[in-house]
Design a protein around this motif. Structure first.
Motif, PDB file in Angstrom:
ATOM      1  N   GLU A   1      95.271   9.704  73.416  1.00  0.00           N
ATOM      2  CA  GLU A   1      95.505   8.352  72.877  1.00  0.00           C
ATOM      3  C   GLU A   1      94.178   7.653  72.569  1.00  0.00           C
ATOM      4  OE1 GLU A   1      99.721   7.216  75.093  1.00  0.00           O
ATOM      5  OE2 GLU A   1      97.840   6.962  76.167  1.00  0.00           O
ATOM      6  N   PHE A   2      93.220   7.822  73.490  1.00  0.00           N
ATOM      7  CA  PHE A   2      91.926   7.166  73.302  1.00  0.00           C
ATOM      8  C   PHE A   2      91.228   7.738  72.069  1.00  0.00           C
ATOM      9  CE2 PHE A   2      87.762   5.555  73.931  1.00  0.00           C
ATOM     10  CZ  PHE A   2      87.831   4.522  74.855  1.00  0.00           C
ATOM     11  N   GLU A   3      91.244   9.065  71.955  1.00  0.00           N
ATOM     12  CA  GLU A   3      90.556   9.700  70.825  1.00  0.00           C
ATOM     13  C   GLU A   3      91.217   9.335  69.498  1.00  0.00           C
ATOM     14  OE1 GLU A   3      90.212  13.751  72.161  1.00  0.00           O
ATOM     15  OE2 GLU A   3      88.432  13.260  73.354  1.00  0.00           O
TER      16      GLU A   3
ATOM     17  N   GLU B   1      92.540   6.395  68.883  1.00  0.00           N
ATOM     18  CA  GLU B   1      92.007   5.053  68.579  1.00  0.00           C
ATOM     19  C   GLU B   1      90.620   5.154  67.945  1.00  0.00           C
ATOM     20  OE1 GLU B   1      93.017   1.955  68.546  1.00  0.00           O
ATOM     21  OE2 GLU B   1      95.017   2.533  69.206  1.00  0.00           O
ATOM     22  N   ILE B   2      89.802   6.071  68.482  1.00  0.00           N
ATOM     23  CA  ILE B   2      88.450   6.253  67.934  1.00  0.00           C
ATOM     24  C   ILE B   2      88.543   6.693  66.477  1.00  0.00           C
ATOM     25  CG2 ILE B   2      86.282   7.566  68.077  1.00  0.00           C
ATOM     26  CD1 ILE B   2      86.853   7.915  71.111  1.00  0.00           C
ATOM     27  N   SER B   3      89.396   7.686  66.214  1.00  0.00           N
ATOM     28  CA  SER B   3      89.445   8.202  64.838  1.00  0.00           C
ATOM     29  C   SER B   3      90.081   7.198  63.876  1.00  0.00           C
ATOM     30  CB  SER B   3      90.130   9.564  64.773  1.00  0.00           C
ATOM     31  OG  SER B   3      91.383   9.482  65.363  1.00  0.00           O
ATOM     32  N   ASN B   4      90.851   6.249  64.408  1.00  0.00           N
ATOM     33  CA  ASN B   4      91.432   5.190  63.561  1.00  0.00           C
ATOM     34  C   ASN B   4      90.489   3.995  63.412  1.00  0.00           C
ATOM     35  OD1 ASN B   4      93.748   6.649  63.240  1.00  0.00           O
ATOM     36  ND2 ASN B   4      94.868   5.583  64.871  1.00  0.00           N
ATOM     37  N   ASP B   5      89.250   4.140  63.866  1.00  0.00           N
ATOM     38  CA  ASP B   5      88.267   3.049  63.854  1.00  0.00           C
ATOM     39  C   ASP B   5      88.753   1.825  64.609  1.00  0.00           C
ATOM     40  OD1 ASP B   5      86.345   4.420  62.434  1.00  0.00           O
ATOM     41  OD2 ASP B   5      87.147   3.819  60.492  1.00  0.00           O
ATOM     42  N   GLY B   6      89.516   2.073  65.667  1.00  0.00           N
ATOM     43  CA  GLY B   6      90.090   0.962  66.420  1.00  0.00           C
ATOM     44  C   GLY B   6      89.194   0.418  67.519  1.00  0.00           C
ATOM     45  N   MET B   7      88.027   1.053  67.737  1.00  0.00           N
ATOM     46  CA  MET B   7      87.176   0.610  68.846  1.00  0.00           C
ATOM     47  C   MET B   7      85.899  -0.058  68.334  1.00  0.00           C
ATOM     48  SD  MET B   7      89.213   1.740  71.094  1.00  0.00           S
ATOM     49  CE  MET B   7      88.483   1.473  72.683  1.00  0.00           C
TER      50      MET B   7
END
Ligand code: 5GP
Length: 203
Positions: free
Chosen positions: A61-63, A65-71
């Motif tokens: 889930e975290f990764e 978010e990273i790939s969706n530019d969510g962080m």
């Protein structure tokens, strides 16, 4: 149009008391800010609540978010991901509300790159013995993890030079008072208020 909120980054070694200082500040009605709840892949500790202390997520889930530019930023800390969801921060700042991040140093440096007009505060322990005592007394980590956290803390303290302010956390009320002073002063910086004056004098 309201002035954009100010981003306050409270950083420093794990165990220095960032969480305690942040909670003490939230109770102080004279300083208003919203706290950005971080996302992590580490195990929930007893008493912690999902969505309040952290958003507890799986690695996948975290990764995602990273790939969706969510962080806004993220870091691997002692084998787990920790990061700041970007959307919440932007929404609050756009609404003119100050946002406080409580994050470790690698993440803070990423924020410095992306949002250089933030206020970067480094919370330091009075000395390394008291830092180890604090982590040990928390009773949540085994010896090996404590050693890792201490090694990390020494490296983190060297990064103090990249911050705007250093605040010693000798006693919580002292640290809180200093941070409040920093926030009040930062709000008065000419660079932050000049747009309001430009309106008065017609640019
Ligand atoms: P803990 O496991 O003790 O809750 O946190 C470990 C470290 O991760 C602490 O230094 C804490 O401030 C930091 N941390 C918490 N949330 C974030 C975050 O969103 N981003 C980053 N980079 N570090 C975080």
């Amino acid at each position: 149009m309201s002035t954009r909120g100010m981003l306050i980054v409270l950083s420093g070694p794990s165990g220095v008391g960032k969480g305690t200082v942040r909670k003490a500040m939230l109770k102080n009605s004279s300083i208003k800010f919203d706290y950005s709840v971080s996302m992590t892949t580490r195990q929930m500790r007893p008493g912690e609540v999902d969505g309040v202390d952290y958003y507890f997520r799986t690695n996948e889930e975290f990764e995602e978010e990273i790939s969706n530019d969510g962080m806004l930023e993220y870091a691997k800390y002692v084998d787990h991901y920790y990061g700041t969801p970007l959307k919440y921060v932007n929404q609050k700042l756009d609404a003119g509300i100050d946002v406080l991040l409580e994050i470790e140093v690698n993440g803070a440096m990423q924020v410095r790159e992306k949002m250089p007009d933030g206020v970067f505060i480094f919370l330091t322990p009075p000395d390394l013995t008291s830092l180890r005592d604090r982590i040990t007394h928390r009773g949540t980590d085994d010896e090996k993890t404590i050693d890792k956290r201490m090694e990390k803390a020494k490296k983190e303290i060297q990064m103090m030079t990249s911050y705007d302010y250093a605040v010693v956390n000798d006693k919580i009320p002292n640290a809180v008072e200093k941070i409040e002073g920093i926030i009040r002063s930062e709000h008065l910086r000419v660079a932050r208020v000049i747009d309001q004056y430009k309106k008065i004098i017609g640019d």
